[in-house]
Design an enzyme around this catalytic site. Sequence first.
Site, PDB file in Angstrom:
ATOM      1  N   TRP A   1       0.830  -1.197   0.000  1.00 29.28           N
ATOM      2  CA  TRP A   1       0.000   0.000   0.000  1.00 29.28           C
ATOM      3  C   TRP A   1       0.874   1.260   0.000  1.00 29.28           C
ATOM      4  O   TRP A   1       1.811   1.349   0.804  1.00 29.28           O
ATOM      5  CB  TRP A   1      -0.902   0.006   1.235  1.00 29.28           C
ATOM      6  CG  TRP A   1      -1.935  -1.068   1.236  1.00 29.28           C
ATOM      7  CD1 TRP A   1      -1.997  -2.179   0.454  1.00 29.28           C
ATOM      8  CD2 TRP A   1      -3.084  -1.118   2.098  1.00 29.28           C
ATOM      9  NE1 TRP A   1      -3.113  -2.915   0.770  1.00 29.28           N
ATOM     10  CE2 TRP A   1      -3.785  -2.293   1.770  1.00 29.28           C
ATOM     11  CE3 TRP A   1      -3.571  -0.283   3.113  1.00 29.28           C
ATOM     12  CZ2 TRP A   1      -4.971  -2.654   2.426  1.00 29.28           C
ATOM     13  CZ3 TRP A   1      -4.732  -0.644   3.753  1.00 29.28           C
ATOM     14  CH2 TRP A   1      -5.432  -1.814   3.419  1.00 29.28           C
TER      15      TRP A   1
ATOM     16  N   TRP B   1      -3.076 -12.339   3.910  1.00 30.83           N
ATOM     17  CA  TRP B   1      -3.130 -11.113   4.725  1.00 30.83           C
ATOM     18  C   TRP B   1      -2.621 -11.405   6.108  1.00 30.83           C
ATOM     19  O   TRP B   1      -3.141 -12.310   6.742  1.00 30.83           O
ATOM     20  CB  TRP B   1      -4.583 -10.610   4.797  1.00 30.83           C
ATOM     21  CG  TRP B   1      -4.677  -9.339   5.568  1.00 30.83           C
ATOM     22  CD1 TRP B   1      -4.995  -9.175   6.893  1.00 30.83           C
ATOM     23  CD2 TRP B   1      -4.400  -8.027   5.057  1.00 30.83           C
ATOM     24  NE1 TRP B   1      -4.942  -7.857   7.229  1.00 30.83           N
ATOM     25  CE2 TRP B   1      -4.580  -7.134   6.138  1.00 30.83           C
ATOM     26  CE3 TRP B   1      -3.996  -7.528   3.808  1.00 30.83           C
ATOM     27  CZ2 TRP B   1      -4.379  -5.743   6.002  1.00 30.83           C
ATOM     28  CZ3 TRP B   1      -3.804  -6.156   3.683  1.00 30.83           C
ATOM     29  CH2 TRP B   1      -4.011  -5.287   4.769  1.00 30.83           C
TER      30      TRP B   1
ATOM     31  N   TRP C   1     -18.793   0.951   6.002  1.00 24.92           N
ATOM     32  CA  TRP C   1     -18.327   0.907   7.396  1.00 24.92           C
ATOM     33  C   TRP C   1     -17.346   2.021   7.728  1.00 24.92           C
ATOM     34  O   TRP C   1     -17.203   2.377   8.888  1.00 24.92           O
ATOM     35  CB  TRP C   1     -17.729  -0.466   7.732  1.00 24.92           C
ATOM     36  CG  TRP C   1     -16.425  -0.751   7.047  1.00 24.92           C
ATOM     37  CD1 TRP C   1     -15.177  -0.418   7.501  1.00 24.92           C
ATOM     38  CD2 TRP C   1     -16.222  -1.400   5.792  1.00 24.92           C
ATOM     39  NE1 TRP C   1     -14.219  -0.833   6.593  1.00 24.92           N
ATOM     40  CE2 TRP C   1     -14.833  -1.436   5.544  1.00 24.92           C
ATOM     41  CE3 TRP C   1     -17.088  -1.971   4.843  1.00 24.92           C
ATOM     42  CZ2 TRP C   1     -14.279  -2.003   4.387  1.00 24.92           C
ATOM     43  CZ3 TRP C   1     -16.529  -2.533   3.701  1.00 24.92           C
ATOM     44  CH2 TRP C   1     -15.163  -2.550   3.471  1.00 24.92           C
TER      45      TRP C   1
ATOM     46  N   ASN D   1      -7.993   0.005  -2.345  1.00 23.30           N
ATOM     47  CA  ASN D   1      -8.360  -1.101  -1.480  1.00 23.30           C
ATOM     48  C   ASN D   1      -9.770  -0.904  -0.938  1.00 23.30           C
ATOM     49  O   ASN D   1     -10.068   0.132  -0.333  1.00 23.30           O
ATOM     50  CB  ASN D   1      -7.375  -1.181  -0.309  1.00 23.30           C
ATOM     51  CG  ASN D   1      -7.754  -2.267   0.675  1.00 23.30           C
ATOM     52  OD1 ASN D   1      -7.735  -3.440   0.349  1.00 23.30           O
ATOM     53  ND2 ASN D   1      -8.150  -1.866   1.878  1.00 23.30           N
ATOM     54  N   GLU D   2     -10.628  -1.883  -1.134  1.00 20.74           N
ATOM     55  CA  GLU D   2     -11.942  -1.945  -0.498  1.00 20.74           C
ATOM     56  C   GLU D   2     -12.705  -0.609  -0.461  1.00 20.74           C
ATOM     57  O   GLU D   2     -13.074  -0.108   0.597  1.00 20.74           O
ATOM     58  CB  GLU D   2     -11.802  -2.549   0.914  1.00 20.74           C
ATOM     59  CG  GLU D   2     -11.232  -3.956   0.835  1.00 20.74           C
ATOM     60  CD  GLU D   2     -11.254  -4.739   2.146  1.00 20.74           C
ATOM     61  OE1 GLU D   2     -11.656  -4.202   3.192  1.00 20.74           O
ATOM     62  OE2 GLU D   2     -10.869  -5.933   2.105  1.00 20.74           O
TER      63      GLU D   2
ATOM     64  N   GLU E   1      -6.730 -10.833  -1.015  1.00 20.31           N
ATOM     65  CA  GLU E   1      -6.561 -10.932   0.443  1.00 20.31           C
ATOM     66  C   GLU E   1      -7.349 -12.149   0.917  1.00 20.31           C
ATOM     67  O   GLU E   1      -8.502 -12.339   0.503  1.00 20.31           O
ATOM     68  CB  GLU E   1      -7.132  -9.706   1.175  1.00 20.31           C
ATOM     69  CG  GLU E   1      -6.354  -8.429   1.016  1.00 20.31           C
ATOM     70  CD  GLU E   1      -6.912  -7.294   1.892  1.00 20.31           C
ATOM     71  OE1 GLU E   1      -7.698  -7.567   2.829  1.00 20.31           O
ATOM     72  OE2 GLU E   1      -6.562  -6.133   1.606  1.00 20.31           O
TER      73      GLU E   1
ATOM     74  N   TYR F   1     -12.811 -13.355   3.196  1.00 22.54           N
ATOM     75  CA  TYR F   1     -12.686 -13.735   4.604  1.00 22.54           C
ATOM     76  C   TYR F   1     -13.982 -14.412   5.042  1.00 22.54           C
ATOM     77  O   TYR F   1     -15.067 -13.958   4.692  1.00 22.54           O
ATOM     78  CB  TYR F   1     -12.455 -12.495   5.472  1.00 22.54           C
ATOM     79  CG  TYR F   1     -11.168 -11.773   5.173  1.00 22.54           C
ATOM     80  CD1 TYR F   1      -9.940 -12.344   5.496  1.00 22.54           C
ATOM     81  CD2 TYR F   1     -11.176 -10.513   4.561  1.00 22.54           C
ATOM     82  CE1 TYR F   1      -8.749 -11.681   5.223  1.00 22.54           C
ATOM     83  CE2 TYR F   1      -9.993  -9.841   4.292  1.00 22.54           C
ATOM     84  CZ  TYR F   1      -8.777 -10.428   4.621  1.00 22.54           C
ATOM     85  OH  TYR F   1      -7.606  -9.774   4.356  1.00 22.54           O
TER      86      TYR F   1
ATOM     87  N   TRP G   1     -13.724  -5.524  -1.770  1.00 25.57           N
ATOM     88  CA  TRP G   1     -13.886  -6.132  -0.439  1.00 25.57           C
ATOM     89  C   TRP G   1     -14.448  -7.546  -0.536  1.00 25.57           C
ATOM     90  O   TRP G   1     -14.000  -8.455   0.161  1.00 25.57           O
ATOM     91  CB  TRP G   1     -14.811  -5.211   0.365  1.00 25.57           C
ATOM     92  CG  TRP G   1     -15.346  -5.711   1.654  1.00 25.57           C
ATOM     93  CD1 TRP G   1     -14.645  -6.280   2.679  1.00 25.57           C
ATOM     94  CD2 TRP G   1     -16.700  -5.638   2.091  1.00 25.57           C
ATOM     95  NE1 TRP G   1     -15.485  -6.555   3.728  1.00 25.57           N
ATOM     96  CE2 TRP G   1     -16.756  -6.177   3.392  1.00 25.57           C
ATOM     97  CE3 TRP G   1     -17.883  -5.152   1.504  1.00 25.57           C
ATOM     98  CZ2 TRP G   1     -17.941  -6.257   4.117  1.00 25.57           C
ATOM     99  CZ3 TRP G   1     -19.048  -5.224   2.231  1.00 25.57           C
ATOM    100  CH2 TRP G   1     -19.077  -5.775   3.526  1.00 25.57           C
TER     101      TRP G   1
END
Length: 379
Positions: A82, A341, A209, A180-181, A312, A283, A244
């Site tokens: 990143w 990750w 979020w 990212n996300e 990830e 995840y 994500w």
Amino acid sequence: MVLYVAPVYLLFCTNIVLGGRLRVQGTHFVKDGQRVFLSGVNQAWINFGYDFGDNHYTQQRSKFENYLTMVHDNGGNSMRVWVHIEGQTTPVFDHQGYVVGLDKTGTFISEFKQYLKAAQKFNILIFACLWNGALFEHGEALGGLIRDTRKLHSYIDKALIPWVKAVKDEPAMGGWDIMNEFEGEIIANQHNSERCFDTVFMQGSGSGWAGAKYYAQELQRFVNWQTDAIRRTDPDALVTVGSWTARTSSDKLGLHNLWSDDCLRKAGGRPLGVLTFFTTHAYSSHDKYADYAPFNHKATEYGLDKPFVIGEFNQVSGGGKDITALFDYAYNNGYAGAWSWHLLGTGSNSDNATTQLRGLRFMRYKNDENRGGLVSFKL
Ligand SMILES: *[C@@H]1O[C@H](CO)[C@@H](O)[C@H](O)[C@H]1NC(C)=O
């Protein structure tokens, strides 16, 4: 005479064939004519937001090189790193939110090149992730780039294009992940007659979020313009966006691809600003992956016409599976790569380095042309 000519001819062939760039061929990557699988880790940061620019890399060089050594020694071939995050160090903004350069002291480019030279020695491809949508801490300046095209234009001209120009011939420069996300900051539940900009499907997904701030169309334009700038500057560059979840990365399985060529062009108007591969994160929650998650499907089931990388994932949120089983699944089910990750091992949703390196060791000698392809290659 023939005996004399043959070695010269072979040498010539070797020179032109090896050392080539990673390219896209259909739904997988190839390098030097061979299908390859990106097996690696996120080494997302060492000092969050303060890793590159203004001499930060130089000060932490031994740590960066230590991580490169670990990945190399265990057989990994790639890393996701990143860079701007929210603009903590790079790029530099003026009072009005326009970008005036990459960093204050002008060392960013040489730092990043030093990092790439080190990565090359270890045969590791670096994928630079530019921005982060998963956490809002200092995001006002980044928000300016997302909402205001004049500001985005200043970033592209004063920072992005100079950076791409400087690294495009570096063998270790693997590619670019624009954000990212982004789902952390997207406004869900927006009706729009244009399906590309409609986010009703994200209602109840948990998106937003980090503060629901941007319309899909703004994020898509942001990606379209930067991708266009990268690919204009380096026509062979590889570009993606790290979503994500797969919810926003496919139009199959009842999903909704916000990053299709069509949607990016509709939002930003730049024909070249389309991704060259897709990336999503995976995840599990309470040891279960969502129905649409990559570890429940073959890559082909997403109906994408480009490589699909699991950017990830980890064992601690791995559906109860071992890290080696997860890497193996990605390799055997049509994914073009998998990055665990994350190597620093901080936070509750991270595997420690020991676990991740065990995953890489499991992968290192794989070379099955009918599965994921070659893992260990030379840069
Ligand atoms: C790393 O994580 C694994 C799996 O959770 C655990 O078994 C192991 O003890 C940890 N190793 C270290 C060095 O912390």
